[in-house]
Design a protein around this motif. Structure first.
Motif: not given
Length: 361
Positions: A85-97, A143-149, A103-112
Motif C-alpha cells: 500500500q502507499p507509504g510502504a518500504r523495502l529493506l534491501l540487503t545490498l551486495p556489500s551487506g 529484501t524483506r517483504r514491504p512494511r508500512n509505517g 520507499s516504494l514509488c511505483g504503482d501498487p496495482a503492478d504485482r510484477q
C-alpha cells in the motif's frame, strides 16, 4: 434472588437454559485441556521462523533526475510480488551487506515490479553510492517483504507535501487519491527543477492539483504558505528534510488542516540527550557519547562495520546486546521481553547521564 435457584432461560422459562448449560459444560472441559503438556505452547519453545525474504532481480537502473536513479525489481522467475500500500518500504540487503530502507514509488496495482528511487548522498554511509555506481540489471538482491509505517488513510481531503526525494512515498498516495476521487493537492519542493524526479508522472495525474516549487525560481518554501493550500479539515502527509517537517509541525495549528502524518528520510536530532559512556565489549574501549549524538554514531567512530539502516528505531538492523548497565529505550520495535533480555537499538536508545553501557561486541 436465591443463588441456589437457577435464573430463567433465554425465553423466561423458570429452568436453566439448555444452550448456556451446554456452553458451560464445553468450557469446563475444553479450557483445562489447553493446559495439558501436549496442547499448550511452551514459553521456552522457539517461535515459528519468520516469513522468508524475497530474492529480487534488478531489471532496470535509470537516471530520473540529477543525482537520482530508480531501480526496478522483479522476481527472477516472474512470480507475482507481495501486495503493498502507499507509504510502504523495502529493506534491501545490498551486495556489500549494507541494509537500507527505500520507499516504494511505483504503482501498487503492478504485482510484477517494485520501483524505488535513490538520491546519491556522497557523505552518507555508502549505500546510495553503491546503488548508483555498482548495481546494474541482472544483480539479485534480498529484501524483506514491504512494511508500512506511513500508511495512507485516504481521508476525503488531503494535502501532500514533498521535499526532494521525499516524493517517493507520496507519489503512490497521489495516484491512489486521484483514483478514489479525493480532494487532493500535492506540492513538490526542491532546489532546482532538474533535481526533482517524477515531475511528468505527477502532472499526468492532474496538472491542476500538482504544484512544483523550486528554490532557484520561487525561493525557499514557507511552511505556513504551503499549509494554506490545504482544504479545511484536510489531512497533511509530509515527507522531506527534518527542517521542513519541523516547520510544518509548528505551523499546523494555524492552518486549515486538522491532522499531520510525517515520515523522515533522515533521523531526527537527538532530543533530551545526556552524555554517557559505551564500552565496546567486556574488555573493549570506552566511547564517550555526547548529549547531541546517538550511541550508534559514537560507536561507529571506532567500529565503522556496525550495521544500520533506518536510524529511527524501527527496523532493528543495528540491534546489539547489553552486557551491563541500564539503557534508556527509545525505539519503536523491541518488545518488553526483548528489552529484558538485553536487546538495544543504539540508533535511538541511550542511557542516563554518567551511566556506562557495556555492549556485546
Amino acid at each position: 434472588m436465591d443463588p441456589t435457584t437457577p435464573p430463567p432461560d433465554l425465553y423466561g422459562r423458570p429452568r436453566a437454559d439448555r444452550f448456556m448449560r451446554a456452553v458451560t459444560a464445553f468450557g469446563d472441559h475444553y479450557m483445562p485441556a489447553l493446559g495439558r503438556p501436549g496442547l499448550r505452547r511452551s514459553p521456552r519453545r522457539p517461535q515459528p521462523p519468520g516469513t522468508p525474504q524475497l530474492r529480487l532481480a534488478v531489471t532496470a537502473h535509470r537516471t530520473v533526475a540529477d543525482g537520482v536513479v530508480t531501480l526496478h525489481l522483479a522476481d527472477p522467475a516472474g512470480a507475482p510480488l507481495p501486495a503493498w500500500q502507499p507509504g510502504a518500504r523495502l529493506l534491501l540487503t545490498l551486495p556489500s551487506g549494507r541494509q537500507r530502507h527505500y520507499s516504494l514509488c511505483g504503482d501498487p496495482a503492478d504485482r510484477q515490479t517494485y520501483r524505488i528511487a535513490v538520491r546519491r548522498i556522497a557523505d552518507g554511509g555508502g549505500g546510495s553510492t553503491e546503488i548508483h555506481d555498482e548495481l546494474r540489471p541482472g544483480h539479485v538482491l534480498t529484501t524483506r517483504r514491504p512494511r508500512n509505517g506511513f500508511a495512507f488513510c485516504a481521508e476525503p481531503a488531503v494535502l501532500l507535501l514533498a521535499g526532494g526525494i521525499g516524493i517517493t512515498p507520496l507519489l503512490p498516495m497521489a495516484r491512489q487519491a486521484h483514483a478514489l476521487g479525493l480532494d487532493w493537492h500535492l506540492v513538490h519542493t526542491g532546489r532546482t527543477a532538474a533535481s526533482l524526479p517524477f515531475t511528468d508522472e505527477l502532472r499526468a495525474l492532474d496538472p491542476a492539483r500538482v504544484e512544483i516549487r523550486t528554490d532557484d525560481r520561487d525561493g525557499p518554501p514557507d511552511a505556513a504558505a504551503l499549509l494554506a493550500r490545504a482544504p479545511r479539515g484536510a489531512a497533511v502527509y509530509c515527507c522531506g528534510p527534518a527542517p521542513m517537517i519541523d516547520a510544518v509541525r509548528q505551523a499546523l495549528d494555524a492552518s486549515p488542516a486538522r491532522a499531520l502524518h510525517v515520515e523522515r528520510f533522515a533521523p531526527a536530532p537527538v532530543a533530551d540527550g545526556r552524555p554517557f559512556t559505551l564500552r565496546l565489549g567486556a574488555d573493549g574501549p570506552e566511547v564517550a557519547v555526547p548529549g547531541d549524538r546517538t550511541a550508534l554514531d559514537a560507536a561507529r567512530d571506532h567500529r565503522p562495520d556496525l550495521p544500520y539502516s533506518c536510524r529511527q528505531g524501527f527496523c532493528g538492523t543495528c540491534r546489539v546486546r547489553v552486557l551491563s548497565g541500564t539503557p534508556e529505550h527509545r525505539d519503536r520495535r523491541l518488545t518488553g521481553t526483548e528489552r529484558a533480555e538485553g536487546a538495544l537499538l543504539p540508533c535511538v536508545s541511550r542511557a542516563a547521564e554518567g551511566e556506562t553501557l557495556v555492549l556485546d561486541l
